[in-house]
Design an enzyme around this catalytic site. Structure first.
Site, PDB file in Angstrom:
ATOM      1  N   LYS A   6      50.035 108.617  12.207  1.00  0.00           N
ATOM      2  CA  LYS A   6      48.498 109.992  12.513  1.00  0.00           C
ATOM      3  C   LYS A   6      49.283 110.838  12.702  1.00  0.00           C
ATOM      4  O   LYS A   6      49.836 111.812  12.870  1.00  0.00           O
ATOM      5  CB  LYS A   6      48.378 108.879  13.460  1.00  0.00           C
ATOM      6  CG  LYS A   6      46.824 109.771  13.927  1.00  0.00           C
ATOM      7  CD  LYS A   6      45.937 109.676  15.746  1.00  0.00           C
ATOM      8  CE  LYS A   6      44.916 110.122  16.330  1.00  0.00           C
ATOM      9  NZ  LYS A   6      44.393 110.013  17.061  1.00  0.00           N
TER      10      LYS A   6
ATOM     11  N   GLU B 136      52.225 108.524  16.228  1.00  0.00           N
ATOM     12  CA  GLU B 136      51.517 109.728  16.517  1.00  0.00           C
ATOM     13  C   GLU B 136      52.443 110.479  16.929  1.00  0.00           C
ATOM     14  O   GLU B 136      52.475 110.453  17.827  1.00  0.00           O
ATOM     15  CB  GLU B 136      50.369 110.045  16.965  1.00  0.00           C
ATOM     16  CG  GLU B 136      49.156 111.198  17.287  1.00  0.00           C
ATOM     17  CD  GLU B 136      48.304 110.695  18.318  1.00  0.00           C
ATOM     18  OE1 GLU B 136      47.808 111.943  18.298  1.00  0.00           O
ATOM     19  OE2 GLU B 136      47.896 109.913  19.281  1.00  0.00           O
TER      20      GLU B 136
ATOM     21  N   ARG C 112      28.299 106.133  28.236  1.00  0.00           N
ATOM     22  CA  ARG C 112      29.445 105.569  27.151  1.00  0.00           C
ATOM     23  C   ARG C 112      29.468 104.702  26.790  1.00  0.00           C
ATOM     24  O   ARG C 112      29.484 104.304  24.976  1.00  0.00           O
ATOM     25  CB  ARG C 112      30.745 105.364  27.855  1.00  0.00           C
ATOM     26  CG  ARG C 112      31.002 106.909  29.158  1.00  0.00           C
ATOM     27  CD  ARG C 112      32.579 106.517  29.242  1.00  0.00           C
ATOM     28  NE  ARG C 112      32.601 105.147  29.481  1.00  0.00           N
ATOM     29  CZ  ARG C 112      32.636 105.232  30.925  1.00  0.00           C
ATOM     30  NH1 ARG C 112      32.379 106.952  32.206  1.00  0.00           N
ATOM     31  NH2 ARG C 112      33.589 104.379  32.307  1.00  0.00           N
TER      32      ARG C 112
END
Length: 247
Positions: free
Chosen positions: A149, A107, A17
């Protein structure tokens, strides 16, 4: 992240990652012309490049504002009570962020999972938006200091009848006419990068090239200047839907 790495045959380890994020954040400074901010996961904030430079600093060096994921996700099947509760939680979160000099990104999480039609998605999107902004006002949140968002207004992934692109484009634009818009191209930006990189050190430059191509295309799209099919990415024809997706 695990699903993305699995897609290119890599084990979901912290080092893999980290290597992938290093690829992204050490791309040419040109990237800052197309991407204004990056929302980082908790792990990413504390990771560094191989030379010890924190990822947050790498982003700053190329003119990208680093942020951090601090909120949780909304219900997938909103009842009136769920919409109201989520709106109030998001408003409290936004208020706390502003009190700590953080710009809150509100969001309205409306996933594409399900068999709903386009009209249902537009109805839910507009309803949730109205509840969110009413709650933000009730909590004395400085609206000009927030970002929304947003989601694309589309029919569900398993809908009996799928809306064509002209239909969901019109529905999304209609929905966004009153929004303070923040465009999130996270998945669209990374799919081709992963396919070009496939976890090999020798492919880092190829992955970064794909990132610049896709970031520029997304930037052009946000300005209405994108020409369909102009960039040919490694995952250009690949679907990006992930069932029950969560960051």
């Amino acid at each position: 992240m695990g699903k993305r790495l699995a897609d290119i045959g890599l084990e979901n380890t912290e080092d893999n990652r980290r290597k992938y994020r290093q690829l992204l954040f050490t791309t040419d400074k040109e990237l800052g012309n197309y991407i204004s901010g990056v929302i980082l996961f908790h792990e990413t904030v504390y990771q560094t490049s191989e030379d010890g430079t924190p990822f947050v600093e790498l982003l700053k060096q190329i003119g990208i504002v680093p942020g951090i994921e601090v909120d949780t996700y909304n219900s997938r099947s909103p009842s009136y009570e769920a919409i109201l509760e989520n709106a109030n939680v998001l408003a409290r979160y936004a208020s706390i962020c502003q009190a700590n000099r953080i710009v809150p990104i509100v969001e309205r999480e409306i996933p594409p999972d399900g068999d709903h039609d386009l009209e249902r998605c537009q109805q839910v999107s507009e309803t949730v938006l109205a509840f969110d902004y009413e709650a933000l006002a009730d909590h004395n949140v400085f609206l000009e200091g927030t970002l929304l968002k947003s989601n694309m207004v589309t029919s569900g992934q398993v809908a009996a009848t799928k809306a064509i692109k002209e239909q969901f484009t019109k529905a999304t634009v209609t929905d966004l006419l009153t929004d303070q818009l923040f465009l999130d191209y996270e998945r669209a930006s990374q799919a081709s990068v992963l396919r070009a990189w496939v976890g090999k050190d020798g492919n880092v430059a190829a992955g970064q090239k794909e990132l610049l191509i896709r970031a520029k295309a997304n930037s052009q799209a946000s300005l209405g200047k994108y020409e369909a099919g102009s960039p040919q990415g490694k995952a250009g024809e690949t679907g990006l839907f992930i069932k029950d997706h969560a960051n």
